[in-house]
Scaffold this motif. Structure first.
Motif, mmCIF file in Angstrom:
data_model
loop_
_atom_site.group_PDB
_atom_site.id
_atom_site.type_symbol
_atom_site.label_atom_id
_atom_site.label_comp_id
_atom_site.label_asym_id
_atom_site.label_seq_id
_atom_site.Cartn_x
_atom_site.Cartn_y
_atom_site.Cartn_z
ATOM 1 N N ASP A 99 13.152 1.622 51.313
ATOM 2 C CA ASP A 99 13.882 0.652 52.126
ATOM 3 C C ASP A 99 12.879 -0.432 52.489
ATOM 4 O O ASP A 99 11.766 -0.122 52.945
ATOM 5 C CB ASP A 99 14.436 1.272 53.404
ATOM 6 N N HIS A 101 12.397 -3.494 54.986
ATOM 7 C CA HIS A 101 12.945 -4.100 56.201
ATOM 8 C C HIS A 101 12.378 -5.509 56.345
ATOM 9 O O HIS A 101 11.152 -5.692 56.356
ATOM 10 C CB HIS A 101 12.580 -3.259 57.421
ATOM 11 N N GLU A 109 15.399 -6.979 62.753
ATOM 12 C CA GLU A 109 15.679 -6.790 61.331
ATOM 13 C C GLU A 109 16.915 -7.589 60.939
ATOM 14 O O GLU A 109 17.999 -7.410 61.502
ATOM 15 C CB GLU A 109 15.890 -5.310 61.005
ATOM 16 N N ARG A 112 17.959 -5.949 54.875
ATOM 17 C CA ARG A 112 17.422 -4.674 54.414
ATOM 18 C C ARG A 112 17.692 -4.543 52.921
ATOM 19 O O ARG A 112 18.812 -4.780 52.459
ATOM 20 C CB ARG A 112 18.030 -3.495 55.170
ATOM 21 N N PRO A 142 21.710 -5.291 58.482
ATOM 22 C CA PRO A 142 21.586 -3.944 57.922
ATOM 23 C C PRO A 142 22.861 -3.131 58.105
ATOM 24 O O PRO A 142 23.430 -3.089 59.197
ATOM 25 C CB PRO A 142 20.420 -3.348 58.725
#
Length: 258
Positions: A99, A101, A109, A112, A142
């Motif tokens: 993943d 970020h 964030e 993603r 995200p």
């Protein structure tokens, strides 16, 4: 290469201030748009610079990748950091699950990127099989999918398709005939051309830049630039940025170079 040039390259790497916000100028967010992708709206190019991993350079252990993302004025737009498994980074670096970020100056964030582990992915001949095709999912915010980057089957050059959230192909990337990496690749142009879906209209490109002899010889720290149309939707700009990271992880990440 003489001693002075080697020292200058080392100083440039150690002088990297990507992780120190007080020594960086961050891009101001465009007014009137609360979306995390608003930063991309006025941009037609980005520079992505991977930070030097001292652990990797000194003892050869693969660390999580970290990147600064800058506009053409040198202002930092985003900061990206990887979340992945140490064993996969060490033993299957180019196919590992991760993943990524992507955050702003407030550490919020905004984007993603997700890639699943596929043990046989990477070969262009077998990319027609889902289990052997490199793919990354782009989310913003995200949890909300805005697009995909998927490797296509090809005989020679690497092909990627950039898709919207419904899976509809929007753009295409075709890699160079020969990819070069390492300390002696200073004369190579690693250009991944961005096309419209007609496959012939060039609208941009992703370039892997030569980082210097020291960085290339001792680390996997890479630098990329991406050029894209100003009027491209911010969602597809984010997907194109995802393609840049997929290219880096799939083709320019190696085991210990020392």
């Amino acid at each position: 290469m003489n001693r002075a040039n080697l020292i200058a390259q080392a100083n440039q790497m150690y002088g990297n201030n990507i992780l120190n916000p007080q020594q960086l100028k961050w891009m101001d967010k465009p007014a009137g748009d609360p979306s995390g992708l608003a930063y991309l709206k006025p941009l037609d190019s980005l520079l992505v610079r991977q930070t030097l991993s001292l652990t990797e350079m000194m003892v050869g252990l693969a660390g999580s990748a970290k990147y600064g993302i800058f506009n053409n004025k040198g202002e930092q737009v985003y900061y990206a950091f990887e979340e992945s498994d140490f064993c996969q980074r060490a033993y299957c670096p180019q196919t590992r699950r991760f993943d990524l970020h992507i955050v702003d100056s407030a550490n919020q964030e905004l984007i993603r990127l997700r890639r699943e582990f596929k043990c046989c992915s990477g070969c262009c001949w077998f990319a027609c099989c889902g289990g052997c095709s490199q793919e990354i999912t782009v989310e913003s915010p995200p949890g909300t999918i805005i697009g995909f980057v998927t490797q296509e089957c090809s005989c020679w050059r690497i092909h990627y398709v950039l898709k919207d959230e419904t899976g509809r192909p929007v753009l295409k990337i075709v890699g160079p005939g020969c990819m070069c990496d390492g300390p002696y690749a200073c004369c190579c142009e690693n250009k991944f051309t961005l096309y419209g879906m007609d496959g012939s209209t060039e609208i941009g490109a992703i370039y892997k830049k030569y980082a210097g002899f020291v960085a290339e010889a001792m680390t996997n720290s890479d630098t990329f630039t991406i050029q894209m149309p100003m009027d491209l939707s911010v969602r597809m700009k984010a997907v194109a940025l995802g393609a840049l990271f997929l290219i880096d992880f799939s083709h320019f990440v190696e085991g210990n170079r020392r």
